[in-house]
Design a protein around this motif. Structure first.
Motif, PDB file in Angstrom:
ATOM      1  N   GLY A  62      42.629  24.536  35.940  1.00  0.00           N
ATOM      2  CA  GLY A  62      41.869  25.624  36.536  1.00  0.00           C
ATOM      3  C   GLY A  62      41.317  26.549  35.479  1.00  0.00           C
ATOM      4  N   GLY A  63      40.363  27.372  35.900  1.00  0.00           N
ATOM      5  CA  GLY A  63      39.789  28.347  34.989  1.00  0.00           C
ATOM      6  C   GLY A  63      40.730  29.513  34.762  1.00  0.00           C
ATOM      7  N   PRO A  64      40.442  30.367  33.769  1.00  0.00           N
ATOM      8  CA  PRO A  64      41.365  31.444  33.424  1.00  0.00           C
ATOM      9  C   PRO A  64      41.554  32.477  34.525  1.00  0.00           C
ATOM     10  N   ILE A  65      40.514  32.809  35.279  1.00  0.00           N
ATOM     11  CA  ILE A  65      40.660  33.808  36.348  1.00  0.00           C
ATOM     12  C   ILE A  65      41.561  33.255  37.437  1.00  0.00           C
ATOM     13  N   PHE A  66      41.303  32.029  37.853  1.00  0.00           N
ATOM     14  CA  PHE A  66      42.123  31.383  38.886  1.00  0.00           C
ATOM     15  C   PHE A  66      43.576  31.288  38.454  1.00  0.00           C
ATOM     16  N   TRP A  67      43.817  30.831  37.229  1.00  0.00           N
ATOM     17  CA  TRP A  67      45.191  30.608  36.757  1.00  0.00           C
ATOM     18  C   TRP A  67      45.945  31.932  36.655  1.00  0.00           C
ATOM     19  N   VAL A  68      45.312  32.917  36.029  1.00  0.00           N
ATOM     20  CA  VAL A  68      45.965  34.222  35.840  1.00  0.00           C
ATOM     21  C   VAL A  68      46.244  34.887  37.184  1.00  0.00           C
ATOM     22  N   ALA A  69      45.266  34.844  38.084  1.00  0.00           N
ATOM     23  CA  ALA A  69      45.438  35.473  39.394  1.00  0.00           C
ATOM     24  C   ALA A  69      46.596  34.837  40.158  1.00  0.00           C
ATOM     25  N   GLY A  70      46.656  33.518  40.163  1.00  0.00           N
ATOM     26  CA  GLY A  70      47.735  32.836  40.872  1.00  0.00           C
ATOM     27  C   GLY A  70      49.098  33.164  40.298  1.00  0.00           C
ATOM     28  N   HIS A  71      49.187  33.222  38.985  1.00  0.00           N
ATOM     29  CA  HIS A  71      50.488  33.495  38.376  1.00  0.00           C
ATOM     30  C   HIS A  71      50.907  34.951  38.582  1.00  0.00           C
ATOM     31  N   ARG A  72      49.948  35.846  38.598  1.00  0.00           N
ATOM     32  CA  ARG A  72      50.301  37.245  38.878  1.00  0.00           C
ATOM     33  C   ARG A  72      50.758  37.411  40.319  1.00  0.00           C
ATOM     34  N   GLN A  73      50.155  36.675  41.239  1.00  0.00           N
ATOM     35  CA  GLN A  73      50.643  36.700  42.618  1.00  0.00           C
ATOM     36  C   GLN A  73      52.072  36.171  42.688  1.00  0.00           C
ATOM     37  N   HIS A  74      52.345  35.129  41.905  1.00  0.00           N
ATOM     38  CA  HIS A  74      53.691  34.552  41.879  1.00  0.00           C
ATOM     39  C   HIS A  74      54.727  35.601  41.446  1.00  0.00           C
ATOM     40  N   HIS A  75      54.383  36.407  40.458  1.00  0.00           N
ATOM     41  CA  HIS A  75      55.327  37.422  39.999  1.00  0.00           C
ATOM     42  C   HIS A  75      55.409  38.609  40.963  1.00  0.00           C
ATOM     43  N   LEU A  76      54.308  38.936  41.589  1.00  0.00           N
ATOM     44  CA  LEU A  76      54.332  40.053  42.546  1.00  0.00           C
ATOM     45  C   LEU A  76      55.137  39.712  43.789  1.00  0.00           C
ATOM     46  N   TYR A  77      55.044  38.476  44.250  1.00  0.00           N
ATOM     47  CA  TYR A  77      55.655  38.081  45.532  1.00  0.00           C
ATOM     48  C   TYR A  77      56.548  36.852  45.360  1.00  0.00           C
ATOM     49  N   THR A  78      57.345  36.821  44.312  1.00  0.00           N
ATOM     50  CA  THR A  78      58.107  35.621  43.984  1.00  0.00           C
ATOM     51  C   THR A  78      58.906  35.089  45.166  1.00  0.00           C
ATOM     52  N   GLU A  79      58.636  33.839  45.513  1.00  0.00           N
ATOM     53  CA  GLU A  79      59.326  33.071  46.554  1.00  0.00           C
ATOM     54  C   GLU A  79      59.047  33.572  47.967  1.00  0.00           C
ATOM     55  N   ASP A  80      58.102  34.506  48.120  1.00  0.00           N
ATOM     56  CA  ASP A  80      57.658  34.883  49.464  1.00  0.00           C
ATOM     57  C   ASP A  80      56.847  33.715  50.019  1.00  0.00           C
ATOM     58  N   ALA A  81      57.270  33.189  51.150  1.00  0.00           N
ATOM     59  CA  ALA A  81      56.681  31.957  51.683  1.00  0.00           C
ATOM     60  C   ALA A  81      55.195  32.093  51.994  1.00  0.00           C
ATOM     61  N   GLU A  82      54.718  33.308  52.215  1.00  0.00           N
ATOM     62  CA  GLU A  82      53.312  33.493  52.576  1.00  0.00           C
ATOM     63  C   GLU A  82      52.461  33.977  51.408  1.00  0.00           C
ATOM     64  N   LYS A  83      53.041  34.778  50.511  1.00  0.00           N
ATOM     65  CA  LYS A  83      52.236  35.439  49.489  1.00  0.00           C
ATOM     66  C   LYS A  83      52.338  34.809  48.106  1.00  0.00           C
ATOM     67  N   ASP A  84      53.434  34.111  47.827  1.00  0.00           N
ATOM     68  CA  ASP A  84      53.580  33.421  46.559  1.00  0.00           C
ATOM     69  C   ASP A  84      52.879  32.071  46.685  1.00  0.00           C
ATOM     70  N   PRO A  85      51.823  31.818  45.889  1.00  0.00           N
ATOM     71  CA  PRO A  85      51.080  30.554  46.053  1.00  0.00           C
ATOM     72  C   PRO A  85      51.965  29.321  45.975  1.00  0.00           C
ATOM     73  N   TYR A  86      52.918  29.316  45.054  1.00  0.00           N
ATOM     74  CA  TYR A  86      53.797  28.148  44.912  1.00  0.00           C
ATOM     75  C   TYR A  86      55.246  28.552  45.138  1.00  0.00           C
ATOM     76  N   ALA A  87      55.497  29.103  46.321  1.00  0.00           N
ATOM     77  CA  ALA A  87      56.824  29.610  46.664  1.00  0.00           C
ATOM     78  C   ALA A  87      57.858  28.494  46.716  1.00  0.00           C
TER      79      ALA A  87
END
Length: 290
Positions: free
Chosen positions: A97-122
């Protein structure tokens, strides 16, 4: 006058995606890459294997782990802008993926870690979901650029990063041409298809395995763990509990036995005067017998 007591609002059960929600274009693309990678035994040569290992390190450790992850996502150190662009371009060549996509997804992962709805790869949704299934279902919160850019506004403001985010796939063309010119089809299959597939699964293990198995040095709210064998496969990223406890710290491995090849590269850049403001573990924590 009587007051009725309302029951607390309940979250609706998580709706499981079905076959109709699959992104068949991406499913086909993943299938082709893995299928061609499986041809590698018929094209084996030691030089081709060496190219695969070298590019796995270059695009994985330098591009993804150092560039996309520790530099762009967490800003755990700073480099000159020209070098930041070089590192981000190497990351884009990893085909994750591109840098914006990758960074955004990983920041969501840290903001909502393991949240089934908000963490992209929970990881709360199971090993295979966090490993790769999350990618193959249409989800605008993850794949719509207008939405995911909100989590990486600093990256999205940059015209070059917007260009990389749109055209990262085409960077595989000059890579493939160079590989073919240097070693024919064995180099293309090993340095291209096999390298891509192995690096994909190496990176995905951090989303899946290190949230399920391993040791917990820091007892934080999420289930991140330190898993030594994934650290070896991912150039240090497997010390994931350390990272989730202190995400903006540049080294993921905190002890001499915690091999962190990506940190060694950051350290070298610092010694060369190319990296500055390198964030290290807090003194009071690092001094403890961890």
């Amino acid at each position: 006058m009587t007051t009725s007591i309302q029951p607390p609002l309940q979250k609706p059960p998580l709706q499981k995606p079905g076959i109709a929600d699959l992104d068949w274009t991406l499913v086909g693309f993943l299938g082709v890459v893995h299928g061609v990678a499986l041809l590698s035994p018929w094209f084996f040569s030691w030089s081709a294997l060496g190219v695969m290992v070298a590019l796995h390190w270059l695009f994985g450790s330098i591009g993804i782990c150092l560039g996309y992850h520790r530099l762009l996502t967490h800003r755990s150190f700073q480099v000159p802008r020209w070098l930041e662009y070089v590192l981000a371009t190497i990351g884009a060549m990893a085909l994750q993926g591109g840098p914006i996509f990758w960074v955004a997804g990983h920041r969501q992962h840290h903001l909502y870690t393991e949240d089934a709805e908000k963490d992209p790869y929970a990881a709360s949704r199971g090993f295979w979901w966090s490993h790769m299934l999350w990618m193959i279902y249409r989800n605008p919160k993850i794949f719509n650029g207008q939405i995911y850019r909100r989590y990486a506004p600093d990256i999205a403001r940059d015209p070059y990063y917007r260009w990389l985010d749109r055209y990262f796939l085409f960077l595989q063309v000059p890579v493939a041409i160079a590989l073919f010119a240097l070693g024919g089809w064995p180099f293309v299959i090993y340095g291209g298809f096999l390298r891509i597939a192995v690096l994909w699964h190496s990176t995905w293990l951090i989303n899946s395995a290190t949230h399920m198995w391993g040791k917990r040095r820091f007892h934080i709210e999420d289930g991140s763990r330190n898993l030594w064998w994934t650290a070896l496969l991912t150039y240090g990223e497997g010390w994931h509990n350390n990272h989730h406890a202190y995400p903006n710290v540049a080294p993921a491995g905190w002890r001499w036995w915690e091999v962190d090849v990506t940190w060694y590269a950051i350290w070298a850049l610092e010694k060369l005067g190319l990296a500055r403001r390198v964030v290290r573990p807090p003194v009071e924590v690092a001094a403890q017998r961890l």
